[in-house]
Design a protein around this motif. Sequence first.
Motif, short mmCIF file in Angstrom:
data_model
loop_
_atom_site.label_atom_id
_atom_site.label_comp_id
_atom_site.label_asym_id
_atom_site.label_seq_id
_atom_site.Cartn_x
_atom_site.Cartn_y
_atom_site.Cartn_z
N TYR A 31 1.25 -1.00 0.20
CA TYR A 31 0.32 -0.22 -0.18
C TYR A 31 0.57 1.24 0.54
N HIS A 41 3.06 7.72 4.41
CA HIS A 41 2.23 6.81 5.42
C HIS A 41 2.63 5.37 5.49
N PHE A 45 1.10 4.36 9.72
CA PHE A 45 0.98 2.53 10.26
C PHE A 45 1.49 2.81 11.58
N HIS A 70 -7.75 -1.20 4.63
CA HIS A 70 -8.10 -0.30 4.27
C HIS A 70 -9.16 -0.43 3.46
N GLY A 74 -10.93 4.28 1.33
CA GLY A 74 -9.35 4.88 2.20
C GLY A 74 -9.58 4.49 3.45
N LYS A 75 -10.59 4.12 3.57
CA LYS A 75 -10.74 4.60 6.43
C LYS A 75 -10.08 3.12 6.66
N PRO A 76 -8.83 3.53 6.67
CA PRO A 76 -8.08 2.33 8.10
C PRO A 76 -9.00 1.62 8.65
N ILE A 100 -6.15 7.99 11.31
CA ILE A 100 -4.37 8.25 11.17
C ILE A 100 -4.68 9.75 10.47
N SER A 101 -3.63 9.94 10.83
CA SER A 101 -3.42 11.73 10.26
C SER A 101 -2.07 11.85 9.71
C1 LIG Z 1 -10.33 11.53 3.78
C2 LIG Z 1 -9.37 13.11 4.37
C3 LIG Z 1 -10.25 13.05 5.20
C4 LIG Z 1 -8.15 12.29 4.56
O1 LIG Z 1 -7.81 13.98 5.27
P1 LIG Z 1 -6.02 14.40 4.60
O2 LIG Z 1 -6.23 15.46 5.55
O3 LIG Z 1 -6.09 14.60 3.35
O4 LIG Z 1 -4.96 13.05 4.77
P2 LIG Z 1 -4.47 12.95 5.94
O5 LIG Z 1 -3.36 13.14 6.48
O6 LIG Z 1 -5.40 13.65 7.44
O7 LIG Z 1 -4.87 11.97 6.06
C5 LIG Z 1 -4.65 10.52 5.50
C6 LIG Z 1 -5.68 9.27 6.34
O8 LIG Z 1 -6.60 9.21 6.74
C7 LIG Z 1 -6.82 7.85 6.57
N1 LIG Z 1 -8.10 8.01 5.57
C8 LIG Z 1 -8.38 8.48 3.99
N2 LIG Z 1 -9.53 8.23 3.87
C9 LIG Z 1 -10.77 7.84 5.11
C10 LIG Z 1 -11.60 8.16 5.06
N3 LIG Z 1 -12.79 7.52 3.66
N4 LIG Z 1 -12.50 7.80 6.81
C11 LIG Z 1 -11.63 7.70 7.62
N5 LIG Z 1 -10.10 7.75 7.24
C12 LIG Z 1 -9.58 7.43 5.88
C13 LIG Z 1 -6.34 7.39 5.95
O9 LIG Z 1 -5.37 6.40 6.63
C14 LIG Z 1 -5.20 8.26 5.39
O10 LIG Z 1 -3.87 7.70 5.39
P3 LIG Z 1 -3.15 6.87 4.80
O11 LIG Z 1 -3.32 5.94 3.49
O12 LIG Z 1 -2.06 6.41 4.98
O13 LIG Z 1 -3.69 5.75 5.55
C15 LIG Z 1 -9.43 13.95 2.52
O14 LIG Z 1 -8.68 13.72 1.96
C16 LIG Z 1 -11.72 14.26 2.52
O15 LIG Z 1 -11.43 13.84 1.56
N6 LIG Z 1 -11.65 15.22 3.04
C17 LIG Z 1 -13.54 15.37 2.95
C18 LIG Z 1 -12.77 16.68 1.85
C19 LIG Z 1 -14.27 17.43 1.22
O16 LIG Z 1 -15.57 16.81 1.29
N7 LIG Z 1 -13.76 18.71 1.27
C20 LIG Z 1 -15.69 19.56 1.19
C21 LIG Z 1 -14.81 20.79 1.16
S1 LIG Z 1 -14.45 21.54 0.18
#
Ligand SMILES: CC(C)(COP(=O)(O)OP(=O)(O)OC[C@H]1O[C@@H](n2cnc3c(N)ncnc32)[C@H](O)[C@@H]1OP(=O)(O)O)[C@@H](O)C(=O)NCCC(=O)NCCS
Length: 114
Positions: A31, A41, A45, A70, A74-76, A100-101
């Motif tokens: 991954y 990433h 983990f 995942h 994409g939710k872990p 995770i972030s």
């Molecule tokens: C999924 C999302 C929340 C991830 O946030 P991000 O700030 O891009 O990234 P972060 O570094 O905080 O988080 C990354 C991690 O989020 C997690 N993640 C990804 N998709 C996810 C989901 N659907 N639910 C929960 N966690 C998720 C993963 O673990 C990822 O890391 P990994 O791929 O290494 O496992 C983001 O991409 C997203 O889709 N946000 C919604 C945006 C939106 O709707 N905006 C509208 C206003 S304009």
Amino acid sequence: MLGIDLENVSRFAGWTDKEFARVFSKAEIEYANKFKNKLSHFCGFYCVKEALVKALDNKKLKFNQIEVLHSGSGKPYLNLNEYLINILKEQNLTSAEISISHSKDSATAIVIVN
Ligand SMILES: CC(C)(COP(=O)(O)OP(=O)(O)OC[C@H]1O[C@@H](n2cnc3c(N)ncnc32)[C@H](O)[C@@H]1OP(=O)(O)O)[C@@H](O)C(=O)NCCC(=O)NCCS
């Protein structure tokens, strides 16, 4: 029960394949390697595994047996494989939730076990 961890991405720079295999599962390695920022990433983990140590107060976890997978969105989640099920069972627990972030420089994760 709850655990949290925060790590610098730079701690994984220069790691060999053997070192990654000691800490991460095959699926995690596959991954993370798909991404340009793969170390972020891996770092996420790793934070999950350290946060699980804290949530369980158990320092004997075999990190490469603890596996983050995942969902389609994409939710872990933690793979409830035989190893983890047995670790949870020791404390009468059955479930684990993670989040995770990460940024370029660091990653963080939270684990809740019940
Ligand atoms: C999924 C999302 C929340 C991830 O946030 P991000 O700030 O891009 O990234 P972060 O570094 O905080 O988080 C990354 C991690 O989020 C997690 N993640 C990804 N998709 C996810 C989901 N659907 N639910 C929960 N966690 C998720 C993963 O673990 C990822 O890391 P990994 O791929 O290494 O496992 C983001 O991409 C997203 O889709 N946000 C919604 C945006 C939106 O709707 N905006 C509208 C206003 S304009």
